[in-house]
Motif scaffolding. Sequence first.
Motif, PDB file in Angstrom:
ATOM      1  N   GLY A 339      10.126   0.032   4.099  1.00 55.33           N
ATOM      2  CA  GLY A 339       9.574   0.816   5.186  1.00 55.33           C
ATOM      3  C   GLY A 339       8.171   1.259   4.872  1.00 55.33           C
ATOM      4  N   ILE A 340       7.353   1.360   5.910  1.00 54.94           N
ATOM      5  CA  ILE A 340       6.020   1.876   5.705  1.00 54.94           C
ATOM      6  C   ILE A 340       5.760   2.929   6.772  1.00 54.94           C
ATOM      7  CG2 ILE A 340       4.926  -0.070   6.922  1.00 54.94           C
ATOM      8  CD1 ILE A 340       2.710   0.249   4.654  1.00 54.94           C
ATOM      9  N   ILE A 341       5.401   4.126   6.281  1.00 54.93           N
ATOM     10  CA  ILE A 341       5.267   5.249   7.210  1.00 54.93           C
ATOM     11  C   ILE A 341       3.815   5.335   7.629  1.00 54.93           C
ATOM     12  CG2 ILE A 341       5.597   7.735   7.479  1.00 54.93           C
ATOM     13  CD1 ILE A 341       7.613   7.312   5.035  1.00 54.93           C
ATOM     14  N   PHE A 347      -2.103  -0.178  11.846  1.00 57.78           N
ATOM     15  CA  PHE A 347      -1.695  -0.975  10.683  1.00 57.78           C
ATOM     16  C   PHE A 347      -1.483  -2.460  11.016  1.00 57.78           C
ATOM     17  CE2 PHE A 347       1.669  -2.440   7.667  1.00 57.78           C
ATOM     18  CZ  PHE A 347       0.888  -2.395   6.520  1.00 57.78           C
ATOM     19  N   ALA A 350      -4.378  -4.800  10.428  1.00 58.23           N
ATOM     20  CA  ALA A 350      -4.658  -4.944   9.003  1.00 58.23           C
ATOM     21  C   ALA A 350      -3.651  -5.892   8.356  1.00 58.23           C
ATOM     22  CB  ALA A 350      -4.612  -3.574   8.325  1.00 58.23           C
ATOM     23  N   LEU A 351      -2.395  -5.791   8.794  1.00 56.97           N
ATOM     24  CA  LEU A 351      -1.362  -6.649   8.217  1.00 56.97           C
ATOM     25  C   LEU A 351      -1.591  -8.107   8.629  1.00 56.97           C
ATOM     26  CD1 LEU A 351       1.204  -6.628   6.520  1.00 56.97           C
ATOM     27  CD2 LEU A 351       2.530  -6.286   8.607  1.00 56.97           C
ATOM     28  N   ALA A 354      -4.383  -9.373   6.549  1.00 58.16           N
ATOM     29  CA  ALA A 354      -3.998  -9.586   5.150  1.00 58.16           C
ATOM     30  C   ALA A 354      -3.131 -10.838   4.992  1.00 58.16           C
ATOM     31  CB  ALA A 354      -3.260  -8.359   4.621  1.00 58.16           C
TER      32      ALA A 354
ATOM     33  N   LEU B 247      10.432   3.182   0.663  1.00 56.87           N
ATOM     34  CA  LEU B 247       9.358   3.607   1.567  1.00 56.87           C
ATOM     35  C   LEU B 247       7.992   3.571   0.892  1.00 56.87           C
ATOM     36  CD1 LEU B 247      10.932   6.622   3.496  1.00 56.87           C
ATOM     37  CD2 LEU B 247      10.735   4.232   4.182  1.00 56.87           C
ATOM     38  N   ILE B 248       7.031   3.093   1.638  1.00 53.00           N
ATOM     39  CA  ILE B 248       5.648   3.142   1.179  1.00 53.00           C
ATOM     40  C   ILE B 248       4.966   4.212   2.015  1.00 53.00           C
ATOM     41  CG2 ILE B 248       3.487   1.855   0.987  1.00 53.00           C
ATOM     42  CD1 ILE B 248       5.165  -0.726   0.944  1.00 53.00           C
ATOM     43  N   ASP B 249       4.438   5.237   1.355  1.00 55.01           N
ATOM     44  CA  ASP B 249       3.774   6.293   2.109  1.00 55.01           C
ATOM     45  C   ASP B 249       2.298   5.946   2.246  1.00 55.01           C
ATOM     46  OD1 ASP B 249       2.860   8.493   3.333  1.00 55.01           O
ATOM     47  OD2 ASP B 249       3.776   9.933   1.955  1.00 55.01           O
ATOM     48  N   ALA B 250       1.849   5.967   3.483  1.00 59.45           N
ATOM     49  CA  ALA B 250       0.512   5.459   3.740  1.00 59.45           C
ATOM     50  C   ALA B 250      -0.554   6.541   3.777  1.00 59.45           C
ATOM     51  CB  ALA B 250       0.512   4.710   5.063  1.00 59.45           C
ATOM     52  N   LEU B 255      -6.257   0.837   4.709  1.00 56.96           N
ATOM     53  CA  LEU B 255      -5.311  -0.046   5.398  1.00 56.96           C
ATOM     54  C   LEU B 255      -5.195  -1.402   4.721  1.00 56.96           C
ATOM     55  CD1 LEU B 255      -6.104   0.654   9.160  1.00 56.96           C
ATOM     56  CD2 LEU B 255      -4.043   1.279   7.905  1.00 56.96           C
ATOM     57  N   ARG B 256      -6.308  -1.876   4.194  1.00 60.58           N
ATOM     58  CA  ARG B 256      -6.321  -3.191   3.584  1.00 60.58           C
ATOM     59  C   ARG B 256      -5.433  -3.210   2.334  1.00 60.58           C
ATOM     60  NH1 ARG B 256     -10.808  -7.568   2.928  1.00 60.58           N
ATOM     61  NH2 ARG B 256     -10.071  -8.509   1.009  1.00 60.58           N
ATOM     62  N   LEU B 258      -3.066  -1.189   1.680  1.00 61.81           N
ATOM     63  CA  LEU B 258      -1.707  -0.936   2.130  1.00 61.81           C
ATOM     64  C   LEU B 258      -1.040  -2.231   2.602  1.00 61.81           C
ATOM     65  CD1 LEU B 258      -0.315   1.759   2.278  1.00 61.81           C
ATOM     66  CD2 LEU B 258      -1.014   1.941   4.657  1.00 61.81           C
ATOM     67  N   ALA B 259      -1.789  -3.007   3.373  1.00 61.90           N
ATOM     68  CA  ALA B 259      -1.261  -4.269   3.887  1.00 61.90           C
ATOM     69  C   ALA B 259      -0.959  -5.219   2.733  1.00 61.90           C
ATOM     70  CB  ALA B 259      -2.248  -4.891   4.871  1.00 61.90           C
ATOM     71  N   ASP B 260      -1.857  -5.279   1.767  1.00 56.62           N
ATOM     72  CA  ASP B 260      -1.623  -6.150   0.607  1.00 56.62           C
ATOM     73  C   ASP B 260      -0.387  -5.696  -0.171  1.00 56.62           C
ATOM     74  OD1 ASP B 260      -3.695  -7.885   1.094  1.00 56.62           O
ATOM     75  OD2 ASP B 260      -5.160  -6.721  -0.064  1.00 56.62           O
ATOM     76  N   LEU B 262       2.213  -4.103   1.026  1.00 59.66           N
ATOM     77  CA  LEU B 262       3.426  -4.436   1.775  1.00 59.66           C
ATOM     78  C   LEU B 262       3.767  -5.923   1.635  1.00 59.66           C
ATOM     79  CD1 LEU B 262       5.730  -3.647   3.628  1.00 59.66           C
ATOM     80  CD2 LEU B 262       4.240  -4.040   5.590  1.00 59.66           C
TER      81      LEU B 262
END
Lengths: 369, 283
Positions: A339-341, A347, A350-351, A354, B247-250, B255-256, B258-260, B262
């Motif tokens: 999960g990503i909060i 987001f 960006a995903l 990426a 969980l990944i807390d953002a 963002l970049r 974070l995306a990598d 994930l």
Amino acid sequence: MSSANREAPRPASGRAGTKKELPDHFKDYRHVWVFIELERGQVHPVSFELLGEGRKLADKLGVELAGIVLGPPGETTQSAVAEAFAYGADLVYNVEAPLLADYRNEPFTKAMTDLVNAHKPEILLLGATTLGRDLAGSVATTLKTGLTADCTELDVDTDGSLAATRPTFGGSLLCTIYTLNYRPQMATVRPRVMAMPRRMDKPVGRVIRHQLSVAEDDIVTKILGFLPDSQSGKANLAYADVVVAGGLGLGAAENLQLVKDLARAIGAEHGCSRPLVQKGWLSADRQIGQTGKTIRPKLYIAAGISGAIQHRVGVEGADLIVAINTDPNAPIFDFAHLGIITDAIRFLPALTEAFTRRLSPHSRDKLAS
Amino acid sequence: MHIVVCIKQVPDSAQIRVHPVTNTIMRQGVPTIINPYDLFALEEALRLRDTYGGEVTVLTMGPPMAEDALRKALGYGADRAVLLTDRYFAGSDTLATSYALSQAIAKVGETFGTPDIVFTGKQTIDGDTAQVGPGIAKRLDLMQLTYVAKIPSIDLAAGEIKVERRCEGGTQMLQSRLPCLITMLEGTNEVRRGSLEDALYAARSQVLRWSAADAGIDDLTRCGLRGSPTVVKRVFAPTARAEKAALIDAAERNLRDLADELIAAILTRGPALEQELAFNSGE
Ligand SMILES: Cc1cc2nc3c(=O)[nH]c(=O)nc-3n(C[C@H](O)[C@H](O)[C@H](O)COP(=O)(O)OP(=O)(O)OC[C@H]3O[C@@H](n4cnc5c(N)ncnc54)[C@H](O)[C@@H]3O)c2cc1C
Ligand SMILES: Cc1cc2nc3c(=O)[nH]c(=O)nc-3n(C[C@H](O)[C@H](O)[C@H](O)COP(=O)(O)OP(=O)(O)OC[C@H]3O[C@@H](n4cnc5c(N)ncnc54)[C@H](O)[C@@H]3O)c2cc1C
């Protein structure tokens, strides 16, 4: 769903424990049958999924597994017969007739009930597709036997009865249903609920052929035409390996584009939760969940979806569930793996970017050098 | 023409709660509604009546309180309502339900004229089997037309009907004969708001209340629990998965990165996915 996923079963109020001895005229009903759904030259994959389940039931019962192939004379029907063996059938019952070329309720019901009355199976499984549900309802009523709809788990009890488990009240409860005093015990299963078994190279085995005892003149309903869904807009969600879906958290219809962009970048199908269909943001064939499609992808990415039970039951078969949600307490985190909060609207681009960076061969070459 | 529409009163499942200890449905205080799918059937029936003339009878089998659903249907514009209610029907599965309903439809036919079309919804939101429609068709020997999206034409004199039926991968154009049973697909028409006139009509109309005997059912062994081949043996709650999502807390991250992160986490859990995604993306 696996059985390890469950609490100890509890007795139901009211209908439990009414087992009598099976009436004598049902005692010679044996073997497990799977209806092989053949339409326009193609076997629906749910039939193979059912052969996988049927194989397990037959082995537990120590009986044979039969595929039932109804179709027009010719090659497509015979290749469906061959495929039934490749996916585990011990034998095939086959009815070939020109009026079985396209599905109509009357000839198919006749063919199926005649076969059952002649060969007496104890279990009969069909896919819960539009065709399967149309046929199963008629066959069960004609045979006056029990039919359990949309099962998610099939098993045999110690006494050999079929225990068919299905979700109820939108998935908030499960119930296990038996057809104790009638035969065959019938059940339907939705596509993608059961795993696809491995195809094996097996020769065509025993095939028992039957004649259809009705003629075209006896059939009232005529097919005037068939309009295939347009190829371009057609969603093959149920069978996609990767699915990206959006929910109300996207806020506005135009933000769905972010979901579609990510889907395109990673070669996924896109889908949505029900409210988006109700708002008219996407068509009904994109809806995932209890009243939409059941999916079983290798990867499912859900953006701005809370994870209501009706959505959950449609996605639980995914190997890896990733949820993007601003609310750390959203129920989707109870069944997602990752999960990503965060705000999906910011987001998702960006995903997409990426993934594109990571997946394009160009950049991979650059990384390697 | 005479059209019978079968409707079912169901709990508003958006508000269903399961008792955490006993695992039973907590029905107390849960509002009931007409099964949403049945509204499309009712609307289609009303349209046909408005086009071809005739009457629409709504029919439900259920407890006395199901009368509410019938009153609502009268409020939409149905002409007559029949409530089939009897303790012998308790615990019916779909085979027993379709038996009772088909007997009642036959009685409606004797009393008010043989129906040309019987409508049901595609499925209900509680039992959710989609089996009752086919069951009624088989028992009354009606042509069975399921998942109907559109009814382009009816020729009453010739007793012919054309329908468009949704099936896997497309739409079948079918020609069939009256009387028939149609299960109507959702979203195929826009359900009307009842007029004031209809509301007044609903308020002063009688809902006919039929027992098993009134419906001409003499074989009670085919009704309710006794007439139901299926037996619900266990009801239980699906258990939550033991582990929750990683969980990944953002908060306050770029963002970049974070995306990598994930994507790395996805590929750690499913190494085979890299091939899959790269292959799929076709780049
Ligand atoms: C009979 C019946 C059948 C149903 N069948 C289905 C079905 O088949 N499929 C289905 O999906 N539903 C179905 N539903 C509806 C279901 O109960 C839920 O209402 C629905 O799934 C909720 O959709 P949602 O998650 O998109 O919206 P919501 O529940 O409103 O969730 C939105 C989520 O987005 C999050 N969010 C908000 N802003 C952002 C942001 N900027 N970035 C990221 N996250 C954000 C919120 O925290 C919230 O968790 C059915 C309901 C009933 C009664
Ligand atoms: C937890 C649970 C699971 C169940 N599972 C099964 C099962 O697998 N197999 C089985 O045979 N039974 C099952 N039943 C019983 C079944 O729900 C009832 O028989 C019910 O009366 C009709 O089935 P349905 O709600 O699925 O209707 P569906 O077949 O989904 O309904 C189709 C249409 O038929 C019409 N219709 C249905 N019921 C009525 C009614 N009472 N009055 C008027 N019109 C109606 C409506 O137009 C409706 O849209 C189950 C019941 C429960 C509580």
